[in-house]
Scaffold this motif. Sequence first.
Motif, mmCIF file in Angstrom:
data_model
loop_
_atom_site.group_PDB
_atom_site.id
_atom_site.type_symbol
_atom_site.label_atom_id
_atom_site.label_comp_id
_atom_site.label_asym_id
_atom_site.label_seq_id
_atom_site.Cartn_x
_atom_site.Cartn_y
_atom_site.Cartn_z
ATOM 1 N N PRO A 1 16.900 -3.412 -4.186
ATOM 2 C CA PRO A 1 15.961 -4.323 -3.514
ATOM 3 C C PRO A 1 14.853 -4.786 -4.457
ATOM 4 O O PRO A 1 14.330 -4.004 -5.250
ATOM 5 N N TRP A 2 14.517 -6.084 -4.388
ATOM 6 C CA TRP A 2 13.410 -6.587 -5.184
ATOM 7 C C TRP A 2 12.133 -6.537 -4.350
ATOM 8 O O TRP A 2 12.167 -6.634 -3.125
ATOM 9 N N VAL A 3 11.018 -6.345 -5.035
ATOM 10 C CA VAL A 3 9.737 -6.173 -4.348
ATOM 11 C C VAL A 3 8.659 -7.024 -5.007
ATOM 12 O O VAL A 3 8.557 -7.073 -6.230
ATOM 13 N N GLU A 4 7.859 -7.674 -4.190
ATOM 14 C CA GLU A 4 6.688 -8.416 -4.664
ATOM 15 C C GLU A 4 5.455 -7.911 -3.916
ATOM 16 O O GLU A 4 5.510 -7.686 -2.713
ATOM 17 N N GLY A 5 4.372 -7.720 -4.620
ATOM 18 C CA GLY A 5 3.116 -7.334 -3.982
ATOM 19 C C GLY A 5 2.959 -5.857 -3.714
ATOM 20 O O GLY A 5 2.159 -5.463 -2.859
ATOM 21 N N LEU A 6 3.687 -5.024 -4.426
ATOM 22 C CA LEU A 6 3.607 -3.581 -4.204
ATOM 23 C C LEU A 6 2.184 -3.062 -4.425
ATOM 24 O O LEU A 6 1.765 -2.076 -3.811
ATOM 25 N N GLU A 7 1.440 -3.746 -5.298
ATOM 26 C CA GLU A 7 0.067 -3.333 -5.582
ATOM 27 C C GLU A 7 -0.861 -3.536 -4.390
ATOM 28 O O GLU A 7 -1.994 -3.035 -4.368
ATOM 29 N N ASN A 8 -0.401 -4.238 -3.365
ATOM 30 C CA ASN A 8 -1.227 -4.473 -2.178
ATOM 31 C C ASN A 8 -1.241 -3.289 -1.212
ATOM 32 O O ASN A 8 -2.009 -3.290 -0.251
ATOM 33 N N VAL A 9 -0.398 -2.293 -1.470
ATOM 34 C CA VAL A 9 -0.413 -1.067 -0.663
ATOM 35 C C VAL A 9 -1.319 -0.066 -1.370
ATOM 36 O O VAL A 9 -1.002 0.396 -2.470
ATOM 37 N N PRO A 10 -2.463 0.273 -0.780
ATOM 38 C CA PRO A 10 -3.398 1.203 -1.429
ATOM 39 C C PRO A 10 -2.731 2.538 -1.772
ATOM 40 O O PRO A 10 -1.855 3.016 -1.046
ATOM 41 N N ALA A 11 -3.170 3.140 -2.863
ATOM 42 C CA ALA A 11 -2.600 4.416 -3.308
ATOM 43 C C ALA A 11 -2.972 5.564 -2.386
ATOM 44 O O ALA A 11 -2.306 6.600 -2.365
ATOM 45 N N GLU A 12 -4.030 5.405 -1.630
ATOM 46 C CA GLU A 12 -4.456 6.447 -0.694
ATOM 47 C C GLU A 12 -5.224 5.815 0.456
ATOM 48 O O GLU A 12 -5.618 4.655 0.398
ATOM 49 N N GLY A 13 -5.410 6.617 1.514
ATOM 50 C CA GLY A 13 -6.149 6.147 2.673
ATOM 51 C C GLY A 13 -5.245 5.552 3.735
ATOM 52 O O GLY A 13 -4.102 5.172 3.472
ATOM 53 N N PRO A 14 -5.753 5.469 4.966
ATOM 54 C CA PRO A 14 -4.959 4.959 6.089
ATOM 55 C C PRO A 14 -4.707 3.460 5.994
ATOM 56 O O PRO A 14 -5.605 2.689 5.670
ATOM 57 N N VAL A 15 -3.467 3.068 6.253
ATOM 58 C CA VAL A 15 -3.067 1.658 6.200
ATOM 59 C C VAL A 15 -1.996 1.407 7.254
ATOM 60 O O VAL A 15 -1.138 2.255 7.492
ATOM 61 N N ILE A 16 -2.059 0.235 7.878
ATOM 62 C CA ILE A 16 -1.012 -0.193 8.815
ATOM 63 C C ILE A 16 -0.128 -1.209 8.108
ATOM 64 O O ILE A 16 -0.624 -2.222 7.605
ATOM 65 N N LEU A 17 1.161 -0.942 8.062
ATOM 66 C CA LEU A 17 2.114 -1.890 7.493
ATOM 67 C C LEU A 17 2.775 -2.626 8.650
ATOM 68 O O LEU A 17 3.497 -2.025 9.456
ATOM 69 N N ALA A 18 2.508 -3.920 8.770
ATOM 70 C CA ALA A 18 3.058 -4.730 9.858
ATOM 71 C C ALA A 18 4.158 -5.622 9.305
ATOM 72 O O ALA A 18 3.893 -6.502 8.483
ATOM 73 N N SER A 19 5.379 -5.398 9.753
ATOM 74 C CA SER A 19 6.530 -6.087 9.169
ATOM 75 C C SER A 19 7.330 -6.872 10.196
ATOM 76 O O SER A 19 7.349 -6.536 11.388
ATOM 77 N N ASN A 20 8.001 -7.916 9.701
ATOM 78 C CA ASN A 20 9.013 -8.558 10.537
ATOM 79 C C ASN A 20 10.175 -7.589 10.688
ATOM 80 O O ASN A 20 10.253 -6.575 9.974
ATOM 81 N N HIS A 21 11.086 -7.874 11.606
ATOM 82 C CA HIS A 21 12.160 -6.907 11.881
ATOM 83 C C HIS A 21 13.491 -7.642 12.003
ATOM 84 O O HIS A 21 13.786 -8.259 13.021
ATOM 85 N N LEU A 22 14.293 -7.554 10.950
ATOM 86 C CA LEU A 22 15.573 -8.251 10.899
ATOM 87 C C LEU A 22 16.774 -7.330 11.073
ATOM 88 O O LEU A 22 17.842 -7.762 11.507
ATOM 89 N N SER A 23 16.601 -6.061 10.704
ATOM 90 C CA SER A 23 17.755 -5.168 10.654
ATOM 91 C C SER A 23 17.340 -3.721 10.909
ATOM 92 O O SER A 23 16.190 -3.329 10.680
ATOM 93 N N PHE A 24 18.316 -2.935 11.356
ATOM 94 C CA PHE A 24 18.128 -1.493 11.524
ATOM 95 C C PHE A 24 17.699 -0.860 10.202
ATOM 96 O O PHE A 24 16.960 0.126 10.178
ATOM 97 N N SER A 25 18.146 -1.444 9.096
ATOM 98 C CA SER A 25 17.872 -0.881 7.769
ATOM 99 C C SER A 25 16.461 -1.128 7.274
ATOM 100 O O SER A 25 16.061 -0.572 6.243
#
Length: 262
Positions: A20-44
């Motif tokens: 899998p290719w990834v863009e923007g991985l640096e936008n996920v903080p290394a620590e602390g609480p975060v909500i990841l809100a994603s679209n949902h296309l597949s069980f995977s």
Amino acid sequence: MIYGAMKFFVGGPLKLAFRPWVEGLENVPAEGPVILASNHLSFSDSFFLPAVLDRKVTFIAKAEYFTTPGVKGRMTAAFFKGVGQLPVDRSGGRGAGEAAVKSGVDVIERGELFGIYPEGTRSPDGRLYRGKPGGLARVALATGAPVVPVAMIDTEKIQPPGKVMPKLMRPGIRIGRPLDFSRYNGMEHDRFVLRAVTDEVMYEIMKLSGQEYVDMYATAAKRQIAEAAKAQKQAQKEQAQKDQGHKEPGHKEQADKEQAGS
């Protein structure tokens, strides 16, 4: 410990096989609480996203995945627990929504990553549907945690509904910049604010994913699709019965008599 082992045995081979290719991985903080809100296309989706992150991410999963009896059921439950899924009974209406919100708040209060699909269910046709304000927005406003929009790309093409064997292809994950909703502190029970927060997040997901947006809930779309398929099946059945009637013995003779009589 268990999560680390499951990530090694599941996430590693998953990344190796599908790359899998990834863009923007640096936008996920290394620590602390975060909500990841994603679209949902597949069980995977719930496997590819954790596979590319260094931190543990916890999603909410249907309680049935944890309560199915038998050896297969126990193995499934162990697997979902191992990859950080939380069981929530989503069949109980408002009570189910409250349970989902509480689970999300608990994860955030532990300083962890909480993953959520605002659409509430998988897209039936690859388009992006209206987000439900009850979960994402309430957890965000109750905790003050930043929301990071995520777009899963092409995951629905890997294993479409009805297909047993997945197709080896590269899915994508595009991660946006964190969104701050601190301006709405203390307003988690205002339905207009909840709607505004949800719509802002969905807009960011749409920009990241490039999906066509549909201003209706995915559950309603699935219901419409199911009803249309049922109607088509019934029409085909009636047509088949009609065609069979024309082939029955004596039909031609009866038609000839009726024509002669006229």
